[in-house]
Each structure stands twice: as C-alpha cells, then as structure tokens.
Scaffold this motif. Structure first.
Motif, PDB file in Angstrom:
ATOM      1  N   ALA A  61      -4.827 -14.426  -7.798  1.00 29.76           N
ATOM      2  CA  ALA A  61      -3.938 -14.199  -8.629  1.00 29.76           C
ATOM      3  C   ALA A  61      -2.952 -12.647  -7.845  1.00 29.76           C
ATOM      4  O   ALA A  61      -1.858 -12.642  -8.178  1.00 29.76           O
ATOM      5  N   ARG A  62      -4.221 -12.071  -7.929  1.00 31.46           N
ATOM      6  CA  ARG A  62      -4.289 -10.433  -7.873  1.00 31.46           C
ATOM      7  C   ARG A  62      -3.037 -10.293  -6.469  1.00 31.46           C
ATOM      8  O   ARG A  62      -2.110  -9.549  -6.832  1.00 31.46           O
ATOM      9  N   VAL A  63      -3.603 -10.777  -5.529  1.00 30.77           N
ATOM     10  CA  VAL A  63      -2.938 -10.949  -3.957  1.00 30.77           C
ATOM     11  C   VAL A  63      -2.124 -11.251  -4.056  1.00 30.77           C
ATOM     12  O   VAL A  63      -0.804 -10.688  -3.546  1.00 30.77           O
ATOM     13  N   SER A  64      -1.273 -12.711  -4.542  1.00 34.46           N
ATOM     14  CA  SER A  64      -0.081 -13.281  -4.573  1.00 34.46           C
ATOM     15  C   SER A  64       1.346 -12.474  -4.963  1.00 34.46           C
ATOM     16  O   SER A  64       1.886 -12.427  -4.781  1.00 34.46           O
ATOM     17  N   THR A  65       0.328 -12.108  -7.100  1.00 35.47           N
ATOM     18  CA  THR A  65       1.312 -11.487  -7.335  1.00 35.47           C
ATOM     19  C   THR A  65       2.219  -9.980  -6.848  1.00 35.47           C
ATOM     20  O   THR A  65       3.052  -9.330  -7.131  1.00 35.47           O
ATOM     21  N   THR A  66       0.542  -9.221  -6.396  1.00 38.41           N
ATOM     22  CA  THR A  66       0.907  -7.839  -5.695  1.00 38.41           C
ATOM     23  C   THR A  66       1.849  -8.288  -4.240  1.00 38.41           C
ATOM     24  O   THR A  66       2.908  -7.261  -3.984  1.00 38.41           O
ATOM     25  N   ALA A  67       1.670  -9.083  -3.520  1.00 38.55           N
ATOM     26  CA  ALA A  67       1.949  -8.700  -1.942  1.00 38.55           C
ATOM     27  C   ALA A  67       3.326  -9.240  -1.890  1.00 38.55           C
ATOM     28  O   ALA A  67       4.032  -8.970  -1.509  1.00 38.55           O
ATOM     29  N   ALA A  68       3.998 -10.008  -3.054  1.00 32.29           N
ATOM     30  CA  ALA A  68       5.132 -10.259  -3.749  1.00 32.29           C
ATOM     31  C   ALA A  68       6.347  -9.601  -4.001  1.00 32.29           C
ATOM     32  O   ALA A  68       7.402 -10.012  -3.513  1.00 32.29           O
ATOM     33  N   LYS A  69       5.685  -8.137  -4.328  1.00 31.45           N
ATOM     34  CA  LYS A  69       6.868  -6.977  -4.092  1.00 31.45           C
ATOM     35  C   LYS A  69       7.040  -6.238  -3.200  1.00 31.45           C
ATOM     36  O   LYS A  69       7.897  -5.531  -2.953  1.00 31.45           O
ATOM     37  N   ALA A  70       6.698  -6.425  -1.978  1.00 28.60           N
ATOM     38  CA  ALA A  70       7.001  -6.292  -0.747  1.00 28.60           C
ATOM     39  C   ALA A  70       7.966  -7.396  -0.577  1.00 28.60           C
ATOM     40  O   ALA A  70       7.639  -8.200  -0.396  1.00 28.60           O
ATOM     41  N   SER A  71       8.615  -6.485   0.701  1.00 29.30           N
ATOM     42  CA  SER A  71       9.874  -8.308   1.117  1.00 29.30           C
ATOM     43  C   SER A  71       9.701  -7.925   2.456  1.00 29.30           C
ATOM     44  O   SER A  71       9.826  -8.594   3.508  1.00 29.30           O
ATOM     45  N   ASP A  72       8.991  -7.208   3.212  1.00 31.23           N
ATOM     46  CA  ASP A  72       8.579  -7.105   4.717  1.00 31.23           C
ATOM     47  C   ASP A  72       7.118  -7.566   5.113  1.00 31.23           C
ATOM     48  O   ASP A  72       6.206  -7.528   4.359  1.00 31.23           O
ATOM     49  N   TRP A  73       6.953  -8.027   6.852  1.00 34.41           N
ATOM     50  CA  TRP A  73       5.303  -8.265   6.407  1.00 34.41           C
ATOM     51  C   TRP A  73       4.480  -7.235   6.421  1.00 34.41           C
ATOM     52  O   TRP A  73       3.414  -7.984   6.173  1.00 34.41           O
ATOM     53  N   ARG A  74       4.262  -6.292   7.112  1.00 29.83           N
ATOM     54  CA  ARG A  74       3.900  -5.172   7.192  1.00 29.83           C
ATOM     55  C   ARG A  74       3.306  -4.604   5.644  1.00 29.83           C
ATOM     56  O   ARG A  74       2.407  -4.169   5.288  1.00 29.83           O
ATOM     57  N   GLY A  75       4.766  -4.586   4.988  1.00 26.58           N
ATOM     58  CA  GLY A  75       4.516  -4.143   3.592  1.00 26.58           C
ATOM     59  C   GLY A  75       3.898  -5.360   2.722  1.00 26.58           C
ATOM     60  O   GLY A  75       2.747  -4.989   1.916  1.00 26.58           O
ATOM     61  N   ARG A  76       3.857  -6.467   2.774  1.00 26.70           N
ATOM     62  CA  ARG A  76       2.802  -7.073   2.034  1.00 26.70           C
ATOM     63  C   ARG A  76       1.480  -7.520   2.762  1.00 26.70           C
ATOM     64  O   ARG A  76       0.550  -7.814   2.077  1.00 26.70           O
ATOM     65  N   LEU A  77       1.314  -6.999   4.137  1.00 26.63           N
ATOM     66  CA  LEU A  77      -0.225  -7.041   4.735  1.00 26.63           C
ATOM     67  C   LEU A  77      -1.044  -5.819   3.703  1.00 26.63           C
ATOM     68  O   LEU A  77      -2.275  -6.314   3.922  1.00 26.63           O
ATOM     69  N   ARG A  78       0.008  -4.860   4.122  1.00 30.76           N
ATOM     70  CA  ARG A  78      -0.966  -3.677   3.308  1.00 30.76           C
ATOM     71  C   ARG A  78      -1.009  -3.533   1.555  1.00 30.76           C
ATOM     72  O   ARG A  78      -1.919  -3.323   1.285  1.00 30.76           O
TER      73      ARG A  78
END
Length: 247
Positions: free
Chosen positions: A116-133
């Motif tokens: 849940a935490r990974v999904s919620t936080t990753a969605a805040k970035a719009s680019d691939w590397r941002g989501r990965l980071r």
C-alpha cells in the motif's frame, strides 16, 4: 512492563482494525494497554468484546513479528508469542491454529502495509525513474521504520513453511510485474529488455536487503538509494542514465 512485552503502535493498530470502531474506544483500548503492562486487565471491561478481540489479534501479530525477528522463525514457539503479547494460551488459539498460522497472518499484514505504501507513494511521480526512486525510497524507509516486519518478510519467511515461502515469492513477483508494466508504459523508447529484467532487478534489491537485515543494519539502508537506483536503471536506460543516479 516485562522487557519482551510488545507495545502496539497506535497508528498501525488503527490501520489494521479499520474504521469500524469509534476513535474514543480505540484510544481507550490503547490507554488501557499502556497503563496495564501491555495487557488487558482481567475482570470487567467497558470496551466492546469484538474490539478487544481485534486488538488481541493485532497484539499477537506484533508479538510474532518481534519473536521471529529476534529469535528466528525456527526457534520461535507459541509460548514466545503469548509472553510477548501478554495474552493467555487459550486466547492465542481463539485466533490462530498454530505458530505457522500466526506467522502467515503477520506476513500478510506486513506485506499489505508495504504494498500500500509503495503504491500510494509511487503514484505521486509521473515519470518512470521518479516512480522507481520513490518506490525504492519507501521500501528502504519501511525497513528502517519496521525492521522486525522487514526481517519477517525478507529473511524469516525463507525458513518458514512452504506456504510462507510462496507468499514471499508472490510478494517479489508482484513488485517485478509492477516494475515491468511501468517501464513498458513510461519508457516506450527504452532498450529492448527480457521479461526477466524486472525479476532480476527485484531479486538484486532483495538480495541486498537480505544481507543488511541479516547483519542487523537496518538503520543504514536509506543510504543505499543511489546505488540501488544505478543498479535498477542500468538495464533499462543504459550507463549514462544510471550514472546520473549516483550523482
């Protein structure tokens, strides 16, 4: 309070039992535990029976996480769990059939929080590397904040039952599938990759976490983010892009 008695995190308790109970009742339960050496006193209680049962279950899960991380899954027994939870043996068996059943519940609870935490936080970035980071940062922060849960998910599940091992595999496969799908969506021009690329990246990250957790070094994990980003970006975007992450 006995030295091994677990203390429930109020935020995690509320997250686990949901919104079915008025906040004042949950607060009263937490206060009662805090003033009673981490266990509900015997005798008459003003709290609803089902709320007490829900809290008891979460105490057992927290106790299993503590026992498995401290003693190792194979050395942990039901007595270790009930002593840490501050409940009776009959109370344990009201909720779980045996040690394995309790461990699986603890694993599922920790995995659910992490996903849940990974999904919620990753969605805040719009680019691939941002989501990965953001995803890697959340995983590392989770291991620092909940080292016992992280050790249960990454280390002790390997030594547990075949069902626990499979759930650990499913957790890693889920992260791999998410990484592959996100790369396919947001990196249309990325170098050609094998379907095993994402699995290799997740497996490499897991291997690093496993080693650090076995050595008892969770507090140093967040410093690994640049190196893990380099490792994860390299097969998708190449040396130049990966080197930017080390900077």
């Amino acid at each position: 309070m006995p030295p091994d008695r677990v203390q429930l995190n109020p935020d995690l308790l509320v997250e686990a039992i949901g919104d079915d109970w008025p906040s004042e009742q949950v607060d009263a339960a937490i206060e009662l535990l805090a003033t009673s050496e981490g266990r509900f006193p015997s005798g008459t209680r003003k709290l609803p029976v089902e709320l007490v049962r829900a809290v008891q279950r979460e105490r057992l899960i927290a106790a299993m996480l503590d026992a498995a991380a401290t003693l190792g899954y194979r050395e942990t027994n039901v007595q270790d769990v009930i002593e840490r939870a501050g409940v009776s043996r009959p109370t344990f068996y009201e909720h779980f059939n045996n040690k394995d059943d309790c461990f699986l519940a603890a694993f599922d609870a920790g995995a659910r929080r992490l996903r849940a935490r990974v999904s919620t936080t990753a969605a805040k970035a719009s680019d691939w590397r941002g989501r990965l980071r953001l995803s890697l940062a959340v995983i590392l922060a989770f291991a620092v904040a909940e080292p016992q849960t992280a050790r249960t998910l990454i280390v002790e599940a390997r030594a547990a039952s075949p069902e626990a091992t499979q759930r650990r595999i499913d957790l890693l496969d889920g992260f791999g599938a998410c990484l592959d799908a996100t790369a396919g969506e947001l990196l249309p021009g990325a170098r050609r990759r094998s379907p095993l690329t994402a699995a290799g990246v997740v497996g490499g990250v897991e291997s690093v976490l496993y080693a650090r957790l076995c050595r008892g070094e969770p507090e140093q994990l967040e410093t690994l983010l640049p190196s893990l980003m380099y490792f994860a970006v390299l097969p998708y975007e190449g040396q130049e892009a990966a080197s930017e992450e080390l900077g």
